[in-house]
Design an enzyme around this catalytic site. Sequence first.
Site, mmCIF file in Angstrom:
data_model
loop_
_atom_site.group_PDB
_atom_site.id
_atom_site.type_symbol
_atom_site.label_atom_id
_atom_site.label_comp_id
_atom_site.label_asym_id
_atom_site.label_seq_id
_atom_site.Cartn_x
_atom_site.Cartn_y
_atom_site.Cartn_z
ATOM 1 N N LYS A 72 -6.660 51.700 61.749
ATOM 2 C CA LYS A 72 -5.952 50.753 62.623
ATOM 3 C C LYS A 72 -6.174 51.139 64.091
ATOM 4 C CE LYS A 72 -1.266 48.822 63.220
ATOM 5 N NZ LYS A 72 0.163 48.922 62.802
ATOM 6 N N SER A 103 2.293 44.457 61.249
ATOM 7 C CA SER A 103 1.269 44.465 62.256
ATOM 8 C C SER A 103 -0.096 44.991 61.775
ATOM 9 C CB SER A 103 1.722 45.307 63.453
ATOM 10 O OG SER A 103 1.836 46.666 63.097
ATOM 11 N N SER A 144 5.334 47.309 58.872
ATOM 12 C CA SER A 144 3.950 46.973 59.255
ATOM 13 C C SER A 144 2.876 47.511 58.314
ATOM 14 C CB SER A 144 3.657 47.463 60.671
ATOM 15 O OG SER A 144 4.274 46.614 61.603
#
Lengths: 484, 94
Positions: A77, A152, A176
């Site tokens: 990420k 997210s 997330s």
Amino acid sequence: MLNQLTISQLAAKLAAREVSAREATQACLDRIAAVDGRVHAFLSHDAADALVQADAADKALAAGEKKPLLGVPIAIKDVLAVKNQPLNCASKILGNFISPYDATAIEKLKAAGAIVFGRLNMDEFAMGSSTENSAFGVTKNPWDLARIPGGSSGGSAAAVAADEAIATLGTDTGGSIRQPAALCGCVGLKPTYGRISRYGLVAFASSLDQIGPFTKDVRDAATMLGVMSGVDPRDSTSVPQPVPDYTKALDGNIKGLKLGLPKEYMVGGLDPEVKAAVDAAVKQLEKLGAEIVEISLPHTEHAVAVYYIIATAECSANLARFDGIRYGARVDGADPIELYARTRGAGFGPEVKRRIILGTYVLSSGYYDAYYLRAQKVRTLIRNDFLKAYEKVDAIITPTTPTAAFKIGEKSDDPLQMYLSDIFTISCNLAGIPGLSLPCGFTKNPKLPIGLQLLGKPFGEETVLKLAHAYEQSTPWHKEKAPL
Amino acid sequence: MAADFDVKYTAHLARLALTPDEEKKLGAQLGHIIGYVEKLKQVDVTGVEPTAQAVPMVNVTRADEVRTSLPHEAALRNAPKKAGGLFVVPKIVE
């Protein structure tokens, strides 16, 4: 198709020298070339660097080295620092930032032999539930390209679901990891607060953030957790708790384990198909020997409000560092104040601005006690609900999300509706406990994954993984592939 | 209620330049969100201690020893403006 393998499958083939790390890495790169134009899970990736790492892994394998992730390609990420790779948090404000060092979790992955590659899309600064808040375009759900992958960590979930990597890393502040894992049909684990060092993770809400893995099955999540866990002198909130071999917990024996079913979670806006899938999962776990106990978490209804005060307060402080002075983009001004305001006004997207302003407001003079301090007190009540429940049960079972993946654009104009979709995942971060989401079925038309959430006691990851593994191995859901 | 919510003032505290459109839109949305979080006022928190961190640790220290830190060049690598090994900023003192 090597890119479709799990960590344990690939590691076995690599150790037996049946395949090379270069072949496995090339398979992921080929898959990215074939599908990522449609999915957009990756913001960028350095193919040449990934292959250099793969060749080094092949040399080590040839020399007989044994490491848990040796030669396994893992994507990251865009909120975690990987030395000499870009780091943008899917925001314009970081400009052309290149990380000068590795996050501790990344260091540990590399030490375990992983090929660390790629920057995965996300909501800007991890603020969002759909990955629509990225400054660099929306990620699509591999099961239905008209829908969001969750957020997210939407890129991390979509990359695993689309077999663009063997596993990925994400972060979880209010769901997330678990929410996108549920919506994309993979396994996502948020460990206990303090289990994995946050050093090198760009902070959103420091008292809630945790790093965790996205994987294709529960065994891989256990492997990744074992590699990344442990105390770190560079993160004073990491906890000096021994790190067990989490894969040893996966023995399928869940007889007599007590599973709490919170009555507050099975009401309200819960989609009937999600409810049916979770009900069936509860029955399945009962059949496998778990004992189901109804419990109450009475302060659940306040979790979203508490979260959006505490998380925004912490983010308004953490994001003060993006001021255009030491790194990132800069918009000049006549004096430093004007430079800060212009840089931040141009660099942050709408959701980040919304949260910084809300957080600034709840911390501002005259409102601190009414909002922030009161939210911290209600946080205590939410945490106590869980600690009380854990006197009676070993773990808690809930849906991960109230509905399957929604359409792109469906909630992007109504921030409050978007926040309320996090209702089942938020309490876990407030209480600091571990949570895992795994597939437990599909909606019929369209066919979209449904996620089951298991919540554990503080440092109760072994129990959560044991339950998840027993359920997974007795059901077919994790074997299904997105129709790309 | 959030009738007194002053976006302009709060954005100034946060050092965020907003366009008039942003001010209007954010003001309405934040009023709505603050209206929602108001419901926490109904919770009885008498005698409840605040939680700042769910897995509290106290007095965490590390060994007091000299270690290598980020090299000067690496620390300046991402600076938007630099000169002579320093960050360049607008004039602060007349």
